[in-house]
Design an enzyme around this catalytic site. Structure first.
Site, PDB file in Angstrom:
ATOM      1  N   GLU A   1      76.143  34.359   7.445  1.00  0.00           N
ATOM      2  CA  GLU A   1      74.578  33.988   7.012  1.00  0.00           C
ATOM      3  C   GLU A   1      74.199  33.438   9.111  1.00  0.00           C
ATOM      4  OE1 GLU A   1      71.266  32.899   4.156  1.00  0.00           O
ATOM      5  OE2 GLU A   1      72.051  31.163   5.015  1.00  0.00           O
TER       6      GLU A   1
ATOM      7  N   LYS B   1      72.764  30.891  11.247  1.00  0.00           N
ATOM      8  CA  LYS B   1      72.504  29.223  11.694  1.00  0.00           C
ATOM      9  C   LYS B   1      71.465  28.857  12.985  1.00  0.00           C
ATOM     10  CE  LYS B   1      75.029  24.466  11.256  1.00  0.00           C
ATOM     11  NZ  LYS B   1      74.019  24.264  12.504  1.00  0.00           N
TER      12      LYS B   1
ATOM     13  N   ARG C   1      66.522  21.130  10.727  1.00  0.00           N
ATOM     14  CA  ARG C   1      67.358  20.606   9.122  1.00  0.00           C
ATOM     15  C   ARG C   1      65.329  20.983   8.001  1.00  0.00           C
ATOM     16  NH1 ARG C   1      71.392  21.738   6.064  1.00  0.00           N
ATOM     17  NH2 ARG C   1      71.103  22.249   3.980  1.00  0.00           N
TER      18      ARG C   1
END
Length: 523
Positions: free
Chosen positions: A208, A210, A215
């Site tokens: 995946e 990043k 976040r």
DNA sequence: GTCCCACACCCCC
DNA sequence: ATCCGACCCATTCGG
DNA sequence: CCGAATGGGTCGGATGGGGGTGTGGGAC
């Protein structure tokens, strides 16, 4: 809570408490590498005729909790610290000072505390025998407390539950709760791409992107209220009203509650282009009104931890993703699912990796140490940080670019410290270009070259590298600079030039405002 | 008395 | 953020 | 077969750039 107390406040308080100048305190700090040790060495209360009452945990705690803000708040906080320092005896000044700085330096921290909490619960167990299949009750109890804490990080609740129902029932008595942030899953960096690919040969695994943003854990409760938390569980709800609006709008109708894990990324919707982290970080942080937002963001969703009243924490990623994809509508520039593949084909995986990093896995530069700062804590006695520069051919000068203090083994650090100490000069040469803001403790002649790795190049207000080549009065600096190795084969003039630094900055894909969106869609 | 800027602190990476 | 060192534990190596 | 070596994981504590926010002091 934030104490709002840092090194400077403590130095001031210390200086006043023991009648020394701040300069003296700083000098001793550089020597000892720890303000706690300075406080200890000051023997604060020795000369006092009338000692204040002995400190108790309650007294110290309540003093810390005294919230001061507004006018004269710094003065008040300083006086709080002074009163504690005056009453401190034995080792108390040391640990009081370290407590104020939130760094105890005793080799034990939160994870150790959690282990200890679990083990203590075993020893004082009144509620039940450990389940018979358990080999090592204290190890198991430590694991349980850590696990439970990651799902419900709340000492009040955990300690109360331990006292009332014991550690073996803790996973039942303390559960994930919507609205309370869960400890985030973190990534680990690998050291070699090929080794890692080999390890997973013929094993299906998932990859995946990043994203380079911030976040966020978004909690949407049954009553429609929303909370947004940062990686370290700070409440960021009022920083991202646009994010709250986007998830509320793009969740499917059947979705009544959820917890989403995602990366919030600055986004140019007109050009459909991700913007650098440096752009995102200019957003206002407190009590943001949706109408005041100048930098738009896109949510890149990659996990779903809770859905319609059910925790998904124990489900595997495949299932959590399935729920994620089924629960939201994607909308370009507002909410997108993180780009991913699942494959057992090394070639395919390699290709995906190459696309994701776009052939820039980190930049390497050769730079020149021209100054240093004394180290702290374990680094007391050696330099902890070096000031690095690159050479500018136009102006025939060394321009500061960053500091670094990592990547050294202890041995290497000692060797570098000793070698450069012999090259010390009393003041910077006329051909060092540096900002007044950055004043190393010592300056060196430009004598050697270090290979340094960085994850990004940034526009800087304090560093001078390539000043005028990218921005008229700002230079370039490095994100996460670390030493790779000393280059004895190179001389300072034979290092990365400021022209090259400027080129590297311009080569970063995100710094091309006019690149087509096709080129950038997979960033 | 008002405004602005520097600095300290905290948080993001 | 990145990195190193200490420590623990499980597995593998070598005599 | 057993102790030594190796490798992986966790934890703590060093260290980086940079931007917003609040306070306090200096300029006007």
């Amino acid at each position: 809570m934030e104490l709002g107390i840092g090194k400077s406040s403590i130095v001031k308080a210390l200086a006043e408490t023991c009648g020394r100048s701040q300069k003296e305190i700083y000098r001793q700090f550089k020597d000892l590498g720890d303000l706690g040790l300075v406080a200890q060495a000051s023997r604060l209360s020795q000369s006092m005729l009338l000692k204040p009452d002995a400190l108790t945990v309650t007294k110290v705690f309540n003093t810390f909790l005294a919230k001061e803000s507004g006018q004269n708040s710094r003065e008040k906080k300083k006086n709080h610290i002074k009163s504690l320092l005056l009453a401190a005896t034995d080792c108390e000044p040391l640990y009081l000072t370290r407590l104020l700085q939130k760094e105890l330096r005793i080799g034990a921290s939160e994870q150790t505390l959690l282990s200890a909490l679990g083990q203590a619960a075993v020893y004082s167990e009144e509620h039940a025998e450990p389940p018979p299949e358990i080999q090592s009750p204290s190890e198991e109890a430590a694991k349980i407390v850590k696990q439970v804490y990651s799902v419900l990080p709340d000492y009040d609740k955990i300690v109360c539950a331990l006292l009332s129902d014991g550690v073996w029932r803790l996973p039942t008595t303390c559960n994930f709760t919507p609205g309370v942030p869960v400890g985030p899953m973190l990534s680990n960096a690998i050291t070699s791409v090929s080794k890692t690919l080999n390890k997973f040969q013929n094993v299906g695994f998932t990859c995946e992107y990043k994203y380079d943003g911030e976040r966020a854990q978004i909690h949407y409760m049954e009553n429609g209220s929303i909370e947004i938390y940062s990686k370290k569980a700070e409440r960021n709800t009022k920083k991202f009203p646009d994010v709250a609006a986007a998830v509320a709008r793009l969740k499917k109708i059947a979705v009544s509650s959820f917890v989403m894990d995602c990366e919030i990324v600055a986004y140019d919707r007109a050009k459909q282009k991700i913007l650098p982290l440096q752009v995102l970080s200019t957003r206002a942080r407190k009590n943001v009104a949706a109408s005041d937002i100048k930098i738009d963001v896109c949510i890149f969703a990659f996990d779903l931890l809770y859905l319609n009243g059910q925790a998904l924490l124990k489900e595997n990623l495949q299932i959590r993703r399935k729920h994620l994809y089924a629960s939201f509508e994607e909308e370009s520039g507002f909410l997108q699912f993180a780009t991913s593949i699942t494959s057992n084909n090394a070639e395919e995986i390699k290709k995906f990796l190459d696309e994701s990093v776009n052939a820039s896995l980190g930049d390497t530069l050769d730079l020149v140490p021209i100054g240093a700062f004394h180290g702290c804590g374990q680094r007391a006695g050696v330099y902890g940080t070096f000031l690095l520069a690159c050479y500018d051919n136009d102006n025939e000068e060394f321009q500061t670019i960053c500091k670094t203090g990592i990547g050294f083994s202890e041995k290497e650090l000692e060797k570098c410290s000793a070698r450069l100490r012999s090259k010390m000069i009393p003041r910077p040469t006329t051909y060092y270009r540096h900002a007044e803001k950055i004043k190393p403790d010592v300056w060196f002649e430009a004598t050697e070259a270090w290979e340094v790795k960085a994850s990004d190049l940034t526009i800087s207000n304090v560093y001078q590298a390539a000043v005028d080549k990218v921005d008229s009065d700002k230079g370039i600096s490095l994100r996460c600079p670390r030493l790779v190795r000393v280059r004895p084969d190179k001389v300072p003039e034979d290092t990365t030039s400021s022209e090259q630094v400027a080129e590297m900055f311009k080569d970063q894909k995100q710094n091309h405002p006019n690149k087509s969106k096709t080129t950038n869609k997979n960033e």
